[in-house]
Design a protein around this motif. Sequence first.
Motif, PDB file in Angstrom:
ATOM      1  N   UNK A  52       0.836  -1.196   0.000  1.00  0.00           N
ATOM      2  CA  UNK A  52       0.000   0.000   0.000  1.00  0.00           C
ATOM      3  C   UNK A  52       0.873   1.249   0.000  1.00  0.00           C
ATOM      4  N   UNK A  53       0.402   2.256  -0.687  1.00  0.00           N
ATOM      5  CA  UNK A  53       1.178   3.482  -0.877  1.00  0.00           C
ATOM      6  C   UNK A  53       1.633   4.109   0.442  1.00  0.00           C
ATOM      7  N   UNK A  54       0.767   4.136   1.460  1.00  0.00           N
ATOM      8  CA  UNK A  54       1.154   4.729   2.743  1.00  0.00           C
ATOM      9  C   UNK A  54       2.256   3.914   3.409  1.00  0.00           C
ATOM     10  N   UNK A  55       2.183   2.597   3.315  1.00  0.00           N
ATOM     11  CA  UNK A  55       3.226   1.731   3.870  1.00  0.00           C
ATOM     12  C   UNK A  55       4.554   1.944   3.173  1.00  0.00           C
ATOM     13  N   UNK A  56       4.522   2.082   1.859  1.00  0.00           N
ATOM     14  CA  UNK A  56       5.738   2.332   1.073  1.00  0.00           C
ATOM     15  C   UNK A  56       6.373   3.648   1.517  1.00  0.00           C
ATOM     16  N   UNK A  57       5.555   4.671   1.672  1.00  0.00           N
ATOM     17  CA  UNK A  57       6.049   5.993   2.060  1.00  0.00           C
ATOM     18  C   UNK A  57       6.756   5.933   3.421  1.00  0.00           C
ATOM     19  N   UNK A  58       6.119   5.294   4.404  1.00  0.00           N
ATOM     20  CA  UNK A  58       6.709   5.178   5.742  1.00  0.00           C
ATOM     21  C   UNK A  58       7.964   4.304   5.727  1.00  0.00           C
ATOM     22  N   UNK A  59       7.922   3.220   4.953  1.00  0.00           N
ATOM     23  CA  UNK A  59       9.065   2.315   4.806  1.00  0.00           C
ATOM     24  C   UNK A  59      10.281   3.073   4.262  1.00  0.00           C
ATOM     25  N   UNK A  60      10.080   3.868   3.210  1.00  0.00           N
ATOM     26  CA  UNK A  60      11.190   4.601   2.599  1.00  0.00           C
ATOM     27  C   UNK A  60      11.779   5.631   3.559  1.00  0.00           C
ATOM     28  N   UNK A  61      10.949   6.235   4.420  1.00  0.00           N
ATOM     29  CA  UNK A  61      11.470   7.156   5.443  1.00  0.00           C
ATOM     30  C   UNK A  61      12.414   6.405   6.382  1.00  0.00           C
ATOM     31  N   UNK A  62      12.013   5.199   6.799  1.00  0.00           N
ATOM     32  CA  UNK A  62      12.847   4.388   7.691  1.00  0.00           C
ATOM     33  C   UNK A  62      14.146   3.968   7.011  1.00  0.00           C
ATOM     34  N   UNK A  63      14.054   3.539   5.753  1.00  0.00           N
ATOM     35  CA  UNK A  63      15.245   3.101   5.012  1.00  0.00           C
ATOM     36  C   UNK A  63      16.198   4.283   4.809  1.00  0.00           C
ATOM     37  N   UNK A  64      15.653   5.462   4.601  1.00  0.00           N
ATOM     38  CA  UNK A  64      16.485   6.651   4.415  1.00  0.00           C
ATOM     39  C   UNK A  64      17.287   6.967   5.682  1.00  0.00           C
ATOM     40  N   UNK A  65      16.720   6.640   6.826  1.00  0.00           N
ATOM     41  CA  UNK A  65      17.426   6.844   8.098  1.00  0.00           C
ATOM     42  C   UNK A  65      18.372   5.665   8.375  1.00  0.00           C
ATOM     43  N   UNK A  66      17.907   4.430   8.108  1.00  0.00           N
ATOM     44  CA  UNK A  66      18.711   3.228   8.328  1.00  0.00           C
ATOM     45  C   UNK A  66      18.755   2.816   9.784  1.00  0.00           C
ATOM     46  N   UNK A  67      19.383   1.671  10.057  1.00  0.00           N
ATOM     47  CA  UNK A  67      19.513   1.192  11.435  1.00  0.00           C
ATOM     48  C   UNK A  67      20.558   2.006  12.192  1.00  0.00           C
ATOM     49  N   UNK A  68      20.594   1.820  13.496  1.00  0.00           N
ATOM     50  CA  UNK A  68      21.616   2.483  14.296  1.00  0.00           C
ATOM     51  C   UNK A  68      23.000   2.051  13.794  1.00  0.00           C
ATOM     52  N   UNK A  69      23.880   2.989  13.628  1.00  0.00           N
ATOM     53  CA  UNK A  69      25.215   2.677  13.124  1.00  0.00           C
ATOM     54  C   UNK A  69      25.349   2.890  11.624  1.00  0.00           C
ATOM     55  N   UNK A  70      24.225   3.059  10.947  1.00  0.00           N
ATOM     56  CA  UNK A  70      24.263   3.297   9.501  1.00  0.00           C
ATOM     57  C   UNK A  70      24.356   4.796   9.231  1.00  0.00           C
ATOM     58  N   UNK A  71      24.837   5.114   8.038  1.00  0.00           N
ATOM     59  CA  UNK A  71      24.848   6.505   7.591  1.00  0.00           C
ATOM     60  C   UNK A  71      24.454   6.512   6.121  1.00  0.00           C
ATOM     61  N   UNK A  72      23.201   6.885   5.853  1.00  0.00           N
ATOM     62  CA  UNK A  72      22.705   6.954   4.479  1.00  0.00           C
ATOM     63  C   UNK A  72      22.918   8.377   3.986  1.00  0.00           C
ATOM     64  N   UNK A  73      23.688   8.512   2.917  1.00  0.00           N
ATOM     65  CA  UNK A  73      23.952   9.823   2.334  1.00  0.00           C
ATOM     66  C   UNK A  73      22.834  10.189   1.372  1.00  0.00           C
ATOM     67  N   UNK A  74      22.398   9.206   0.578  1.00  0.00           N
ATOM     68  CA  UNK A  74      21.348   9.460  -0.411  1.00  0.00           C
ATOM     69  C   UNK A  74      20.533   8.193  -0.616  1.00  0.00           C
ATOM     70  N   UNK A  75      19.228   8.373  -0.807  1.00  0.00           N
ATOM     71  CA  UNK A  75      18.340   7.259  -1.119  1.00  0.00           C
ATOM     72  C   UNK A  75      17.661   7.553  -2.444  1.00  0.00           C
ATOM     73  N   UNK A  76      18.033   6.797  -3.484  1.00  0.00           N
ATOM     74  CA  UNK A  76      17.388   6.941  -4.787  1.00  0.00           C
ATOM     75  C   UNK A  76      16.145   6.063  -4.810  1.00  0.00           C
ATOM     76  N   UNK A  77      15.094   6.558  -5.477  1.00  0.00           N
ATOM     77  CA  UNK A  77      13.837   5.805  -5.575  1.00  0.00           C
ATOM     78  C   UNK A  77      13.329   5.873  -7.004  1.00  0.00           C
TER      79      UNK A  77
END
Length: 96
Positions: A52-77
């Motif tokens: 679902x579109x809302x789930x995708x949107x929230x998921x991508x926000x989380x992936x853009x932040x990543x887990x603790x210890x990660x450093x995401x510079x850019x997230x292409x979609x």
Amino acid sequence: MVVKRVYFLAHGGMVQGVGFRYFTQKRAVEYKLSGWVRNTDDNKVEGEAQGEETGIKDFLKDVDKGPRGAHVVRLDKEDRDVVEGENGFHVRRGGP
């Protein structure tokens, strides 16, 4: 309900070796998404998520932040065609 599929590619100073793929899988399951994630040969993390579109949107926000210890510079979609009958969200090994 609008079903959407998106390809994502996480670039960063630190996206491998920090549990990124399993973090991504856990978030996808929480948002009831299907798809896959894997490390690339050039130290990025890529995947596709569908749901679902809302789930995708929230998921991508989380992936853009990543887990603790990660450093995401850019997230292409990039939007992709929906895959009918896909089940689960899987961690894949290695590149294509």
